[in-house]
Scaffold this motif. Sequence first.
Motif, PDB file in Angstrom:
ATOM      1  N   LEU A   1       7.669   6.153 -17.337  1.00 53.01           N
ATOM      2  CA  LEU A   1       6.811   6.095 -18.398  1.00 53.01           C
ATOM      3  C   LEU A   1       5.559   7.448 -18.250  1.00 53.01           C
ATOM      4  O   LEU A   1       5.381   8.017 -19.333  1.00 53.01           O
ATOM      5  N   VAL A   2       5.161   7.482 -17.068  1.00 53.67           N
ATOM      6  CA  VAL A   2       4.060   8.603 -16.846  1.00 53.67           C
ATOM      7  C   VAL A   2       4.900   9.898 -16.776  1.00 53.67           C
ATOM      8  O   VAL A   2       4.233  10.850 -17.532  1.00 53.67           O
ATOM      9  N   GLY A   3       6.207  10.151 -16.521  1.00 51.99           N
ATOM     10  CA  GLY A   3       6.993  11.307 -16.617  1.00 51.99           C
ATOM     11  C   GLY A   3       7.252  11.861 -18.102  1.00 51.99           C
ATOM     12  O   GLY A   3       7.042  12.940 -18.480  1.00 51.99           O
ATOM     13  N   LEU A   4       7.489  10.710 -18.869  1.00 53.91           N
ATOM     14  CA  LEU A   4       7.730  10.899 -20.455  1.00 53.91           C
ATOM     15  C   LEU A   4       6.449  11.449 -20.974  1.00 53.91           C
ATOM     16  O   LEU A   4       6.344  12.123 -22.062  1.00 53.91           O
ATOM     17  N   ALA A   5       5.319  10.403 -20.525  1.00 58.13           N
ATOM     18  CA  ALA A   5       3.926  10.974 -21.459  1.00 58.13           C
ATOM     19  C   ALA A   5       3.733  12.177 -21.031  1.00 58.13           C
ATOM     20  O   ALA A   5       3.168  13.121 -21.742  1.00 58.13           O
ATOM     21  N   ALA A   6       3.509  12.713 -19.625  1.00 58.03           N
ATOM     22  CA  ALA A   6       3.364  14.168 -19.173  1.00 58.03           C
ATOM     23  C   ALA A   6       4.183  15.043 -19.992  1.00 58.03           C
ATOM     24  O   ALA A   6       3.972  16.051 -20.306  1.00 58.03           O
ATOM     25  N   GLY A   7       5.499  14.755 -20.102  1.00 58.53           N
ATOM     26  CA  GLY A   7       6.464  15.874 -20.814  1.00 58.53           C
ATOM     27  C   GLY A   7       6.233  15.985 -21.981  1.00 58.53           C
ATOM     28  O   GLY A   7       6.240  17.144 -22.698  1.00 58.53           O
ATOM     29  N   THR A   8       5.925  14.910 -23.059  1.00 58.35           N
ATOM     30  CA  THR A   8       5.851  14.881 -24.351  1.00 58.35           C
ATOM     31  C   THR A   8       4.215  15.665 -24.542  1.00 58.35           C
ATOM     32  O   THR A   8       4.364  16.814 -25.307  1.00 58.35           O
TER      33      THR A   8
ATOM     34  N   GLY B   1       0.735  -1.290  -0.107  1.00 56.45           N
ATOM     35  CA  GLY B   1       0.073   0.175  -0.082  1.00 56.45           C
ATOM     36  C   GLY B   1       0.907   1.158  -0.057  1.00 56.45           C
ATOM     37  O   GLY B   1       0.646   2.276  -0.582  1.00 56.45           O
ATOM     38  N   ALA B   2       1.952   1.177   0.623  1.00 54.80           N
ATOM     39  CA  ALA B   2       2.865   2.243   0.822  1.00 54.80           C
ATOM     40  C   ALA B   2       3.309   2.742  -0.666  1.00 54.80           C
ATOM     41  O   ALA B   2       3.472   3.831  -1.191  1.00 54.80           O
ATOM     42  N   LEU B   3       3.758   1.571  -1.425  1.00 49.19           N
ATOM     43  CA  LEU B   3       4.274   1.794  -2.743  1.00 49.19           C
ATOM     44  C   LEU B   3       3.269   2.463  -3.565  1.00 49.19           C
ATOM     45  O   LEU B   3       3.493   3.240  -4.714  1.00 49.19           O
ATOM     46  N   LEU B   4       2.148   1.888  -3.416  1.00 51.61           N
ATOM     47  CA  LEU B   4       0.970   2.344  -4.243  1.00 51.61           C
ATOM     48  C   LEU B   4       0.846   3.910  -3.877  1.00 51.61           C
ATOM     49  O   LEU B   4       0.430   4.608  -4.967  1.00 51.61           O
ATOM     50  N   LEU B   5       0.764   4.348  -2.771  1.00 51.42           N
ATOM     51  CA  LEU B   5       0.472   5.715  -2.538  1.00 51.42           C
ATOM     52  C   LEU B   5       1.822   6.495  -3.178  1.00 51.42           C
ATOM     53  O   LEU B   5       1.589   7.497  -3.631  1.00 51.42           O
ATOM     54  N   CYS B   6       2.858   5.905  -2.899  1.00 47.22           N
ATOM     55  CA  CYS B   6       4.141   6.756  -3.554  1.00 47.22           C
ATOM     56  C   CYS B   6       3.982   6.847  -4.920  1.00 47.22           C
ATOM     57  O   CYS B   6       4.343   7.726  -5.627  1.00 47.22           O
ATOM     58  N   LEU B   7       3.435   5.685  -5.473  1.00 43.62           N
ATOM     59  CA  LEU B   7       3.397   5.711  -7.152  1.00 43.62           C
ATOM     60  C   LEU B   7       2.330   6.911  -7.540  1.00 43.62           C
ATOM     61  O   LEU B   7       2.484   7.715  -8.339  1.00 43.62           O
ATOM     62  N   LEU B   8       1.311   7.031  -6.621  1.00 37.65           N
ATOM     63  CA  LEU B   8       0.083   7.996  -6.975  1.00 37.65           C
ATOM     64  C   LEU B   8       0.939   9.420  -6.811  1.00 37.65           C
ATOM     65  O   LEU B   8       0.435  10.321  -7.631  1.00 37.65           O
ATOM     66  N   LEU B   9       1.598   9.556  -5.836  1.00 37.93           N
ATOM     67  CA  LEU B   9       2.580  10.920  -5.662  1.00 37.93           C
ATOM     68  C   LEU B   9       3.409  11.304  -6.768  1.00 37.93           C
ATOM     69  O   LEU B   9       3.382  12.416  -7.257  1.00 37.93           O
ATOM     70  N   VAL B  10       3.966  10.129  -7.374  1.00 34.67           N
ATOM     71  CA  VAL B  10       4.958  10.274  -8.507  1.00 34.67           C
ATOM     72  C   VAL B  10       4.198  10.601  -9.643  1.00 34.67           C
ATOM     73  O   VAL B  10       4.682  11.662 -10.558  1.00 34.67           O
ATOM     74  N   VAL B  11       2.766  10.076  -9.914  1.00 34.83           N
ATOM     75  CA  VAL B  11       2.062  10.468 -10.964  1.00 34.83           C
ATOM     76  C   VAL B  11       1.651  11.914 -11.058  1.00 34.83           C
ATOM     77  O   VAL B  11       1.629  12.769 -11.960  1.00 34.83           O
ATOM     78  N   VAL B  12       1.171  12.478  -9.960  1.00 35.00           N
ATOM     79  CA  VAL B  12       0.658  14.007  -9.599  1.00 35.00           C
ATOM     80  C   VAL B  12       1.886  14.737 -10.014  1.00 35.00           C
ATOM     81  O   VAL B  12       1.879  15.813 -10.689  1.00 35.00           O
ATOM     82  N   ILE B  13       3.057  14.380  -9.421  1.00 30.40           N
ATOM     83  CA  ILE B  13       4.322  15.251  -9.677  1.00 30.40           C
ATOM     84  C   ILE B  13       4.685  15.163 -11.430  1.00 30.40           C
ATOM     85  O   ILE B  13       4.929  16.322 -11.717  1.00 30.40           O
ATOM     86  N   ALA B  14       4.544  13.963 -11.780  1.00 25.38           N
ATOM     87  CA  ALA B  14       4.648  13.899 -13.206  1.00 25.38           C
ATOM     88  C   ALA B  14       3.848  14.697 -14.039  1.00 25.38           C
ATOM     89  O   ALA B  14       4.151  15.662 -14.915  1.00 25.38           O
TER      90      ALA B  14
END
Length: 845
Positions: free
Chosen positions: A479-486, A416-429
């Motif tokens: 991948l999310v960062g690349l997609a957001a930047g593109t 659950g902690a990794l999923l929450l961290c993943l959500l945080l990374v998606v928002v930052i991306a």
Amino acid sequence: MAQGRLRIYLGAAPGVGKTYAMLAEGRRLAAEGADVVVALVEPHGRRLTAAMAEGLPSVPRRRVVHRGVRLTEMDVAAVLARRPGIALVDELAHTTVPGSRNPRRWQDVEELLDAGIDVITTLNIQHLESLNDVVEEITGVRQHETLPDPVARRADQIELVDLEPEALRRRMTHGDIYPPDRIETALTHYFRVGNLTALRELALLWLADRVEEGLQRYRAEHGISAPWETRERILVGLTGGREGGTVIRRAARISARTPGSELLALHVVPGDGLADPVPLAEQRALVESLGGTYHQVTGDDIAAALLGFARTENVTQIVLGASRRGRVMSVVRTGVGRRTIRGSGPIDVHIVTHEEAGGPVPRPGSGSGRAPGPGRHRWSPYRDRRWWAALALAAVLPPALALVLTAPGTGVGPAGALLLCLLLVVVIALVGGLWPALLAAVVSAVLADRWFAAPGRSLSGARADELLAPAVFLAVAVLVGLAAGTAARRARRAGRAAAEAAALSRLATEMMRGRELPALVEQIRENFGLTSLSLLLRETAAGVRTRWYVVAAAGERPPERPEDADVEALADSGLTLAGRGRALGTDDYRVFAACGAQLAVAYSRGVLARRAAETDTRATAERTRASLLLRAGRELRAVLRTADEALVRLGHGAGTRADEARLLGTAQLSVRRAERLVADLETLNRLHGGALATVLRPVDVGEVLTASLDELGPGGRTVEVSVPDGLPEVIADAAQLARALTALIADALRNSAPGAPPSVVARALPGKLAVRVTDGGSPAPPAGDRPPGARAEGIAQRLSRELTEAMGGALTAAGTRGGRFTVTLTLPAVAPPARPGPDGTPGPG
């Protein structure tokens, strides 16, 4: 030789004391040892003015005899030969006497200035060309002697001679301005209190603008940026949002409560992009309808650009709309309003509330909010505040989340902690793109290794299957960062392309509408945020260095050569678009060059249009000349044939002495008609060539008719003339009007039957005066299929028509059943016929 200095005493109306003040200054300077002479002074019978002129050395005036009347005018040659230090010249805007060195007095003054002679002169505000229509609307009197505004604005010093309206009217009643027979009419017409008050305000406002120009030059020369509250200037900042109308109207109300204030509107476009004016079109129209001016500048920092413009324009108050940011965004980033207040210094800042305040900030293309600008060229994350904000979030939020999740009683496992961290990374991306998201992923992985691994274990020593979750976590973050930047880059490129297309489309639309080159150059200058812009034409001749000419320019101190510019683009062969203010990036320069190419097309089209117009004009002139020569040839042959027949009969013996005298008179009359016909042709030729000067001034029609009849000789005594008393004067050139009437009357005499003299009748019309010339009926039947009374236009009628049109009048011809032919000449009158005689129209003074 140094240029002479020009000093103008400006008055709101005749009689305020301009000439008196000029003479008083001349006496003061003479007492200090200056070489002062009176070149021309018009005291107009005013005792105090004449007394002030006594004792000052003067240059004798030149005497001119015009139509039997002796007139005097300034002797420019004598003044130049005398070469005084200072010359006093009255009535700068007036027309000189016909036959003078120059048609206008200000041209005489320019000759004196070019010779290094200082000139002190006088001017009434109603004589300025730019205020002519306003003065006519206020007073009902059209000023026909006007002065081009640049002549007055070039003066080194302008001093207002002011007098309260009631004081001026008292001077009028005391007989200090006009003769007694004109006082009552003047007081009830031109010199009404309302008229004088409005003229006084015009003079004050015009002079205030002149003083403002000098103040701006002084501030620029001395590098003064702090505002001086010499005049209230209210600046309203526009974003293109729906609240713009509310903010503009509020600023207009503030301006309306401050008499003499000025309203300005400003829209700031990102410094590396172009402006899209479509969402701002309605707000710009609203500003201009409220009497304000719209401006557009470019800058990365909106608050800094706003304050920079305010200091440059000496703004005293700034009006902004309340921020549309919510509470969270206001904490993350300070709004434009707060930053403007912090840096405004002595400038007052008003924040206007509106319905959009505190709401979401509209995204570009959403149809509301800030006008979308183009994407940034050569985008760099180091120039994007969103990138820095996302980077800060990546460094701060993962540790904060770890502290929360490791607190006792949370009950969240490693998955659950990794999923929450993943959500945080998606928002930052989504906020900052790839690199902030990658940083957040790395920080989250390190924290997971430290806080979420089993006791005594770490991810670095885990088995391969235990590394699957962190690996997937990092891959998803990348991948999310690349997609957001593109997506962000594509959005910027799309916005950039849309703005470029909008800018080029708007420029092309304005070109299709026929806008002049200076307006197009000003539009490009505003789009790119340049301080000045010039379209330069290169001229290279053999053995001569390359010279550049400014075809069109906008802004302050536009570059006159490409090397003076910060950015330049070759628009076409021989044409260069040069701008000053800032360098442009690659993408902006590409659009800048495209705009230059469109300007070159507009310039070439204008050149072709002018050449075509010149060609059409020359062709029309050639056709007219050929028609006139053909017509003159027919008339001349008829006249010479009559003279030849009379001379042949005279040579063969005409019989009695009476017959001989009659034939000799016929021959002499035919020769005079031929001479007059040649003179008419010469006058037409000068008129078509622009060499015939026309000086318009009030003219008495009765006097002109008398001169025309005298010119006709004995034949003029057989003309029936009817000129009623009390007719108004007409605005015309006396010499040219006499020439036109002489030609018409002579033509009527030639086409009148024996014993049926022609008639001349003058009558007043609303705002005009008509002179009708009717012949006595043609002695011969009409030729061809023309109706009775019809007659082809001859040289005399053609000359009269063109002379009349050159004086602003009209000439019409019509025939009647009785075989008579009538020509009516109409010219504008000085005053409506309902008020005959003097109507208070201001005379010199």
